[in-house]
Motif scaffolding. Structure first.
Motif, PDB file in Angstrom:
ATOM      1  N   ARG A  60       0.829  -1.225   0.000  1.00  0.00           N
ATOM      2  CA  ARG A  60       0.000   0.000   0.000  1.00  0.00           C
ATOM      3  C   ARG A  60       0.852   1.259   0.000  1.00  0.00           C
ATOM      4  O   ARG A  60       0.465   2.261  -0.593  1.00  0.00           O
ATOM      5  CB  ARG A  60      -0.929   0.021   1.227  1.00  0.00           C
ATOM      6  CG  ARG A  60      -2.044  -1.009   1.257  1.00  0.00           C
ATOM      7  CD  ARG A  60      -3.134  -0.787   0.232  1.00  0.00           C
ATOM      8  NE  ARG A  60      -3.850   0.439   0.340  1.00  0.00           N
ATOM      9  CZ  ARG A  60      -5.114   0.576   0.703  1.00  0.00           C
ATOM     10  NH1 ARG A  60      -5.817  -0.463   1.054  1.00  0.00           N
ATOM     11  NH2 ARG A  60      -5.689   1.757   0.715  1.00  0.00           N
ATOM     12  N   ASP A  61       2.006   1.213   0.652  1.00  0.00           N
ATOM     13  CA  ASP A  61       2.898   2.373   0.653  1.00  0.00           C
ATOM     14  C   ASP A  61       3.378   2.700  -0.763  1.00  0.00           C
ATOM     15  O   ASP A  61       3.506   3.875  -1.128  1.00  0.00           O
ATOM     16  CB  ASP A  61       4.096   2.145   1.569  1.00  0.00           C
ATOM     17  CG  ASP A  61       3.720   2.157   3.049  1.00  0.00           C
ATOM     18  OD1 ASP A  61       2.639   2.694   3.401  1.00  0.00           O
ATOM     19  OD2 ASP A  61       4.504   1.620   3.848  1.00  0.00           O
ATOM     20  N   ALA A  64       0.566   4.473  -2.486  1.00  0.00           N
ATOM     21  CA  ALA A  64       0.473   5.850  -1.986  1.00  0.00           C
ATOM     22  C   ALA A  64       1.572   6.724  -2.586  1.00  0.00           C
ATOM     23  O   ALA A  64       1.323   7.871  -2.980  1.00  0.00           O
ATOM     24  CB  ALA A  64       0.551   5.859  -0.464  1.00  0.00           C
ATOM     25  N   SER A  65       2.778   6.181  -2.691  1.00  0.00           N
ATOM     26  CA  SER A  65       3.885   6.910  -3.295  1.00  0.00           C
ATOM     27  C   SER A  65       3.597   7.215  -4.768  1.00  0.00           C
ATOM     28  O   SER A  65       3.839   8.322  -5.254  1.00  0.00           O
ATOM     29  CB  SER A  65       5.170   6.103  -3.155  1.00  0.00           C
ATOM     30  OG  SER A  65       6.243   6.761  -3.761  1.00  0.00           O
TER      31      SER A  65
END
Length: 95
Positions: A60-61, A64-65
């Motif tokens: 998920r990171d 998001a990035s």
């Protein structure tokens, strides 16, 4: 956990060429992102202006990035007002 995305985009008839160019421009820089595993663009057979992205991200990171990247922000601006629909599904792979 790896995140997969299926995103469908339907261009307005008068903007098909513009939307196609915009979608193609986001592919290469997205593939180069550290958290990207797969980023493929497809056009639906016999449905002009209908596109599908198949994406795989490390987690998920990474998604998001990607959403904060300059090329993705520019992509959203360039699509504004040129689509009939956009549907984005984030998926967890189960097997």
């Amino acid at each position: 956990m790896e995140i997969r995305i299926v995103a469908t985009i339907q261009a307005k008839a008068e903007f098909i060429a513009d939307v196609t160019a915009t979608l193609k421009r986001v592919v290469s820089p997205s593939r180069q992102e550290a958290g990207n595993v797969q980023y493929d663009l497809h056009e639906v057979v016999d449905k002009p202006g209908s596109f599908v992205f198949f994406e795989r991200w490390k987690d998920r990171d990474a998604v998001a990035s990607h959403e904060q990247s300059e090329h993705f922000k520019r992509f959203l601006v360039e699509l504004d007002g040129k689509t009939d629909s956009v549907d984005i599904k984030l998926l967890n792979f189960l097997g």
